[in-house]
Design an enzyme around this catalytic site. Structure first.
Site, mmCIF file in Angstrom:
data_model
loop_
_atom_site.group_PDB
_atom_site.id
_atom_site.type_symbol
_atom_site.label_atom_id
_atom_site.label_comp_id
_atom_site.label_asym_id
_atom_site.label_seq_id
_atom_site.Cartn_x
_atom_site.Cartn_y
_atom_site.Cartn_z
ATOM 1 N N LEU A 1 0.864 -1.190 0.000
ATOM 2 C CA LEU A 1 0.000 0.000 0.000
ATOM 3 C C LEU A 1 0.897 1.236 0.000
ATOM 4 O O LEU A 1 1.748 1.391 0.880
ATOM 5 C CB LEU A 1 -0.894 0.008 1.246
ATOM 6 C CG LEU A 1 -1.769 1.259 1.385
ATOM 7 C CD1 LEU A 1 -2.978 1.186 0.468
ATOM 8 C CD2 LEU A 1 -2.234 1.445 2.823
ATOM 9 N N SER B 1 0.975 5.540 -0.225
ATOM 10 C CA SER B 1 0.199 6.785 -0.176
ATOM 11 C C SER B 1 0.796 7.813 -1.140
ATOM 12 O O SER B 1 1.995 7.784 -1.442
ATOM 13 C CB SER B 1 0.171 7.345 1.255
ATOM 14 O OG SER B 1 1.483 7.688 1.680
ATOM 15 N N CYS C 1 0.110 8.624 -4.583
ATOM 16 C CA CYS C 1 0.560 8.079 -5.882
ATOM 17 C C CYS C 1 0.099 8.869 -7.096
ATOM 18 O O CYS C 1 0.236 8.391 -8.222
ATOM 19 C CB CYS C 1 0.089 6.637 -6.030
ATOM 20 S SG CYS C 1 0.892 5.522 -4.875
ATOM 21 N N SER C 2 -0.455 10.083 -6.907
ATOM 22 C CA SER C 2 -0.906 10.814 -8.100
ATOM 23 C C SER C 2 0.266 11.447 -8.839
ATOM 24 O O SER C 2 0.129 11.861 -9.994
ATOM 25 C CB SER C 2 -1.947 11.880 -7.726
ATOM 26 O OG SER C 2 -1.389 12.805 -6.835
ATOM 27 N N GLY D 1 4.984 12.085 -8.822
ATOM 28 C CA GLY D 1 6.317 11.958 -8.222
ATOM 29 C C GLY D 1 6.763 10.561 -7.842
ATOM 30 O O GLY D 1 6.546 9.584 -8.561
ATOM 31 N N SER E 1 13.712 12.182 4.455
ATOM 32 C CA SER E 1 14.473 13.157 3.654
ATOM 33 C C SER E 1 15.820 13.356 4.343
ATOM 34 O O SER E 1 15.944 13.060 5.542
ATOM 35 C CB SER E 1 13.707 14.485 3.636
ATOM 36 O OG SER E 1 14.523 15.540 3.170
ATOM 37 N N TYR F 1 9.237 21.924 7.804
ATOM 38 C CA TYR F 1 9.332 20.694 6.995
ATOM 39 C C TYR F 1 10.382 19.766 7.604
ATOM 40 O O TYR F 1 10.134 18.568 7.803
ATOM 41 C CB TYR F 1 9.696 21.043 5.548
ATOM 42 C CG TYR F 1 9.915 19.832 4.666
ATOM 43 C CD1 TYR F 1 8.840 19.039 4.262
ATOM 44 C CD2 TYR F 1 11.195 19.474 4.236
ATOM 45 C CE1 TYR F 1 9.031 17.923 3.457
ATOM 46 C CE2 TYR F 1 11.397 18.362 3.427
ATOM 47 C CZ TYR F 1 10.318 17.592 3.038
ATOM 48 O OH TYR F 1 10.514 16.487 2.244
HETATM 49 P P1 NAD Z 1 4.938 15.166 -5.037
HETATM 50 O O1 NAD Z 1 4.389 16.473 -4.628
HETATM 51 O O2 NAD Z 1 4.958 14.808 -6.482
HETATM 52 O O3 NAD Z 1 4.209 13.970 -4.257
HETATM 53 C C1 NAD Z 1 3.615 14.096 -2.994
HETATM 54 C C2 NAD Z 1 2.283 13.380 -3.054
HETATM 55 O O4 NAD Z 1 1.666 13.393 -1.765
HETATM 56 C C3 NAD Z 1 1.325 14.072 -4.027
HETATM 57 O O5 NAD Z 1 0.794 13.113 -4.914
HETATM 58 C C4 NAD Z 1 0.272 14.655 -3.118
HETATM 59 O O6 NAD Z 1 -0.998 14.743 -3.725
HETATM 60 C C5 NAD Z 1 0.303 13.650 -1.981
HETATM 61 N N1 NAD Z 1 -0.378 14.134 -0.781
HETATM 62 C C6 NAD Z 1 -0.237 15.322 -0.133
HETATM 63 N N2 NAD Z 1 -1.091 15.396 0.889
HETATM 64 C C7 NAD Z 1 -1.796 14.231 0.910
HETATM 65 C C8 NAD Z 1 -2.830 13.706 1.736
HETATM 66 N N3 NAD Z 1 -3.351 14.406 2.747
HETATM 67 N N4 NAD Z 1 -3.284 12.451 1.477
HETATM 68 C C9 NAD Z 1 -2.798 11.722 0.456
HETATM 69 N N5 NAD Z 1 -1.842 12.190 -0.382
HETATM 70 C C10 NAD Z 1 -1.347 13.422 -0.144
HETATM 71 O O7 NAD Z 1 6.418 15.123 -4.445
HETATM 72 P P2 NAD Z 1 7.438 13.897 -4.228
HETATM 73 O O8 NAD Z 1 8.775 14.477 -4.419
HETATM 74 O O9 NAD Z 1 7.044 12.719 -5.023
HETATM 75 O O10 NAD Z 1 7.235 13.607 -2.671
HETATM 76 C C11 NAD Z 1 7.020 12.313 -2.127
HETATM 77 C C12 NAD Z 1 7.670 12.209 -0.748
HETATM 78 O O11 NAD Z 1 9.080 12.373 -0.897
HETATM 79 C C13 NAD Z 1 7.218 13.282 0.242
HETATM 80 O O12 NAD Z 1 7.036 12.682 1.522
HETATM 81 C C14 NAD Z 1 8.396 14.240 0.287
HETATM 82 O O13 NAD Z 1 8.490 14.900 1.530
HETATM 83 C C15 NAD Z 1 9.548 13.281 0.068
HETATM 84 N N6 NAD Z 1 10.783 13.916 -0.416
HETATM 85 C C16 NAD Z 1 10.763 14.671 -1.555
HETATM 86 C C17 NAD Z 1 11.939 15.281 -1.966
HETATM 87 C C18 NAD Z 1 11.982 16.158 -3.202
HETATM 88 O O14 NAD Z 1 12.932 16.938 -3.329
HETATM 89 N N7 NAD Z 1 11.042 16.044 -4.117
HETATM 90 C C19 NAD Z 1 13.120 15.112 -1.240
HETATM 91 C C20 NAD Z 1 13.104 14.314 -0.095
HETATM 92 C C21 NAD Z 1 11.921 13.722 0.309
#
Ligand code: NAD
Length: 304
Positions: free
Chosen positions: A6, A8, A10-11, A13, A139, A152
């Site tokens: 499962l 969370s 997934c829309s 990134g 992160s 954050y």
């Molecule tokens: P992203 O914004 O593409 O993905 C984040 C996802 O979380 C989105 O699909 C968003 O809709 C979803 N989301 C937010 N609130 C939600 C909720 N209440 N319920 C369900 N879904 C929810 O960005 P990403 O880079 O793919 O981020 C994924 C994870 O990686 C995050 O936890 C982020 O903190 C972590 N991260 C990202 C980076 C970066 O630089 N992009 C670096 C380190 C860690």
């Protein structure tokens, strides 16, 4: 039998990419439940899943901030969750003085309590069956504080403390710690920042934020940002490992900075070095104690 995974968020990134890669596992080891808050955004995932859709991948609604949504989602899953990937998350940048408490609480509700809510729901089953793996997308900011990312970073530090504590119950827990990743994450942050006024912030701090930090942050994503595919490869390795690690960093460029905290437990070395890199080096941004943009090496760490 395939393991039910499962995920969370997934829309887009990392979550989207991870769902698709696991669903396409050549050995068909995984049955993926790819969840998202807003099912109106499922087209990209469904297109990327291709023929796996309805076979090794199903899409379900899940808002990590809602008890009802979590209960509803889990009740629709046939069997138990073998692997939970807490990926949903959001960023928040800016001078602390200018950010509302509500915005900060929203970050904690999503990044920290969102994961806690899911873990509470799957943990009893995992304990009963004496198996299960909880993966958390933390992160490098779960390991080191970064200027203007106070809240954050705090939410990711909270995850690190929470899951390290849980790991002592000898469950399989893995915290994956990427540096910058080129996803929609950065764009969402910049969009927030472009309209925010940060009321109550003094001009000096605003100047540091807008003219020094923001260009440096953009440069950092451009120069050392990883692709979601690279990060996902690391996550897949963690999930498929017989002995999953508690922590897994994905970007070696960050190791030297993080090591400063281990080398000097007072914390000064890390704080002074990053301060110096940010405010003394004309073009800033380092990792590995070497400025990425101009190549200068800070010679020694002096008190501010
Ligand atoms: P992203 O914004 O593409 O993905 C984040 C996802 O979380 C989105 O699909 C968003 O809709 C979803 N989301 C937010 N609130 C939600 C909720 N209440 N319920 C369900 N879904 C929810 O960005 P990403 O880079 O793919 O981020 C994924 C994870 O990686 C995050 O936890 C982020 O903190 C972590 N991260 C990202 C980076 C970066 O630089 N992009 C670096 C380190 C860690």
């Amino acid at each position: 039998a395939p393991r039910t995974v499962l995920i969370s968020g997934c829309s887009s990134g990392i979550g989207l990419e991870l769902a698709v890669q696991l669903a396409h596992d050549p050995k068909k080891r995984y049955q993926v439940v790819a969840t998202m808050r807003d099912l109106g955004k499922k087209e990209t995932l469904e297109a990327a899943a291709g023929e796996a859709l309805g076979q090794t991948l199903t899409v379900a609604q899940l808002d990590v901030c809602s008890d009802e949504s979590v209960a509803q989602c889990l009740s629709c899953i046939q069997g138990e969750v073998d692997v939970l990937v807490n990926n949903a998350g959001m960023g928040l940048v800016g001078p602390l003085e200018g950010l509302s408490l509500a915005a900060m609480q929203n970050v904690f509700d999503t990044n920290f309590f969102g994961a806690v809510r899911l873990v509470k729901a799957v943990l009893p089953g995992m304990k009963r069956r004496r198996q299960g793996h909880i993966v958390v997308i933390s992160s490098v900011m779960g390991l080191q504080g970064v200027i203007f990312n106070d809240v954050y970073a705090a939410s990711k530090f909270a995850l690190e403390g929470f899951f390290e504590s849980l790991a002592i119950q000898l469950l399989h827990i893995s915290l994956v710690e990427p540096g910058p990743v080129v996803t929609e994450f950065e764009g969402k942050l910049l969009a927030q920042v472009s309209t925010a006024e940060f009321p109550g912030t003094d001009p000096d701090t605003l100047h540091y934020f807008r003219d020094l930090y923001l260009p440096a942050s953009k440069e950092l994503f451009r120069s050392v940002g990883q692709s979601p595919q690279d990060v996902v490869q690391a996550i897949v390795n963690v999930i498929s490992s017989a002995r999953p690690p508690l922590r897994r960093q994905t970007n070696v460029r960050y190791s030297p900075l993080i090591m400063l905290k281990t080398v000097d437990s007072s914390g000064s070395l890390y704080v002074r070095t990053t301060h110096r890199l940010l405010f003394r080096c004309p073009r800033l941004l380092n990792l590995g104690l070497q400025c990425l943009s101009c190549g200068c090496l800070p010679t020694r760490v002096r008190p501010r």
